[in-house]
Design a protein around this motif. Sequence first.
Motif, PDB file in Angstrom:
ATOM      1  N   ARG A  60      28.379  25.780  37.362  1.00  0.00           N
ATOM      2  CA  ARG A  60      28.126  26.402  38.660  1.00  0.00           C
ATOM      3  C   ARG A  60      29.405  27.107  39.094  1.00  0.00           C
ATOM      4  N   LEU A  61      29.344  28.430  39.226  1.00  0.00           N
ATOM      5  CA  LEU A  61      30.537  29.219  39.530  1.00  0.00           C
ATOM      6  C   LEU A  61      30.644  29.483  41.028  1.00  0.00           C
ATOM      7  N   GLU A  62      31.815  29.207  41.582  1.00  0.00           N
ATOM      8  CA  GLU A  62      32.133  29.554  42.963  1.00  0.00           C
ATOM      9  C   GLU A  62      33.328  30.502  42.960  1.00  0.00           C
ATOM     10  N   VAL A  63      33.271  31.526  43.796  1.00  0.00           N
ATOM     11  CA  VAL A  63      34.347  32.515  43.868  1.00  0.00           C
ATOM     12  C   VAL A  63      34.813  32.631  45.317  1.00  0.00           C
ATOM     13  N   HIS A  64      36.121  32.529  45.517  1.00  0.00           N
ATOM     14  CA  HIS A  64      36.699  32.645  46.854  1.00  0.00           C
ATOM     15  C   HIS A  64      37.817  33.687  46.845  1.00  0.00           C
ATOM     16  N   ARG A  92      32.607  37.320  35.331  1.00  0.00           N
ATOM     17  CA  ARG A  92      31.577  37.196  36.352  1.00  0.00           C
ATOM     18  C   ARG A  92      32.148  37.295  37.766  1.00  0.00           C
ATOM     19  N   ALA A  93      33.342  36.758  37.982  1.00  0.00           N
ATOM     20  CA  ALA A  93      33.903  36.667  39.333  1.00  0.00           C
ATOM     21  C   ALA A  93      34.456  37.996  39.839  1.00  0.00           C
ATOM     22  N   PRO A 182      47.107  37.196  41.652  1.00  0.00           N
ATOM     23  CA  PRO A 182      47.088  35.833  41.107  1.00  0.00           C
ATOM     24  C   PRO A 182      45.712  35.203  41.276  1.00  0.00           C
ATOM     25  N   VAL A 183      45.241  34.530  40.239  1.00  0.00           N
ATOM     26  CA  VAL A 183      43.923  33.889  40.269  1.00  0.00           C
ATOM     27  C   VAL A 183      44.056  32.467  39.734  1.00  0.00           C
ATOM     28  N   ALA A 184      43.481  31.525  40.466  1.00  0.00           N
ATOM     29  CA  ALA A 184      43.467  30.126  40.036  1.00  0.00           C
ATOM     30  C   ALA A 184      42.064  29.746  39.594  1.00  0.00           C
ATOM     31  N   ILE A 185      41.957  29.167  38.408  1.00  0.00           N
ATOM     32  CA  ILE A 185      40.671  28.703  37.884  1.00  0.00           C
ATOM     33  C   ILE A 185      40.703  27.191  37.828  1.00  0.00           C
ATOM     34  N   GLU A 186      39.724  26.585  38.470  1.00  0.00           N
ATOM     35  CA  GLU A 186      39.669  25.130  38.575  1.00  0.00           C
ATOM     36  C   GLU A 186      38.346  24.611  38.009  1.00  0.00           C
ATOM     37  N   GLY A 187      38.414  23.583  37.174  1.00  0.00           N
ATOM     38  CA  GLY A 187      37.209  22.925  36.681  1.00  0.00           C
ATOM     39  C   GLY A 187      36.729  23.388  35.320  1.00  0.00           C
ATOM     40  N   ARG A 207      39.622  31.086  42.515  1.00  0.00           N
ATOM     41  CA  ARG A 207      40.261  31.438  43.787  1.00  0.00           C
ATOM     42  C   ARG A 207      41.194  32.623  43.577  1.00  0.00           C
ATOM     43  N   ILE A 208      40.964  33.674  44.336  1.00  0.00           N
ATOM     44  CA  ILE A 208      41.720  34.915  44.195  1.00  0.00           C
ATOM     45  C   ILE A 208      42.732  35.013  45.326  1.00  0.00           C
ATOM     46  N   GLY A 209      43.997  35.220  44.966  1.00  0.00           N
ATOM     47  CA  GLY A 209      45.067  35.248  45.959  1.00  0.00           C
ATOM     48  C   GLY A 209      45.399  36.647  46.439  1.00  0.00           C
ATOM     49  N   GLU A 210      46.347  36.715  47.356  1.00  0.00           N
ATOM     50  CA  GLU A 210      46.820  37.992  47.877  1.00  0.00           C
ATOM     51  C   GLU A 210      47.581  38.745  46.781  1.00  0.00           C
ATOM     52  N   PRO A 211      47.326  40.051  46.630  1.00  0.00           N
ATOM     53  CA  PRO A 211      48.051  40.830  45.620  1.00  0.00           C
ATOM     54  C   PRO A 211      49.558  40.811  45.863  1.00  0.00           C
ATOM     55  N   LEU A 212      50.311  40.796  44.780  1.00  0.00           N
ATOM     56  CA  LEU A 212      51.771  40.816  44.828  1.00  0.00           C
ATOM     57  C   LEU A 212      52.247  42.200  44.404  1.00  0.00           C
TER      58      LEU A 212
END
Length: 243
Positions: A60-64, A92-93, A182-187, A207-212
């Motif tokens: 089950r994919l969640e994207v934030h 997919r994200a 930056p992107v964090a992948i969990e699970g 989880r997608i972070g603020e661009p650097l």
Amino acid sequence: MSRFAWALFNALQLLFTLLWTAAWIALALLVRLLTGGRHWPLRMASRCWAPGLLRGAGARLEVHGLERVDWSRPHVIVANHQSMIDVCALFRAVPVPLRFVLKQELAKVPFVGWYARAMGMVFIERASARSSARRLRAAVEVVRGGASVCAFPEGTRSRGRVGPFKGGAFQLAIEAGVAVVPVAIEGSGRVLPAAGFRVRPGRIVVRIGEPLSSQGLVPHERSALAGQAREAVVALLAEGAAQ
């Protein structure tokens, strides 16, 4: 489930993965040949191939955090790497066609290598400085041409703690003049661990972070940018753990 049932389930999963991937690669190469472009074959990966493998694995994919990025612009996307299924999750994200940074060895793998070359993926060859410089120049042109490139700067799949980020992807961002996302992948490591092929249904969170920004930086500052990106990924993972 019993050990035998899980073994049978994983054998069927592996067979499905191989057949599904081969079929979609063949179709994507045909579309590439007929249209002469890469947009639709890459969209097939994000809208058909990746969702099929995720559903087949029971993931089950969640994207934030999509709203944090202006996706009309090209970026260099960097993510932690727990599992091979990370590629599916990112395809997919992310709402734009992606080109991945891949090891040169994958270019020789049937189907996967054919697809990667046809789709303009970026290959790296660590053993040859001359080849690496040439490939970096080619990658810069890909990004300047409007493409977003995704890399796993740890260089290998991690088990637990996020490893140090290598500088190649960040030099690419600096020379192309684009921001790093930056992107964090969990699970994903629980759904498909780094070792072997042992699929277990579960949740994958992207989880997608603020661009650097890379503006004003020069190539020798890539290590500082890499450290900043790693800190952002670790913070995103901590954000998820706190929820």
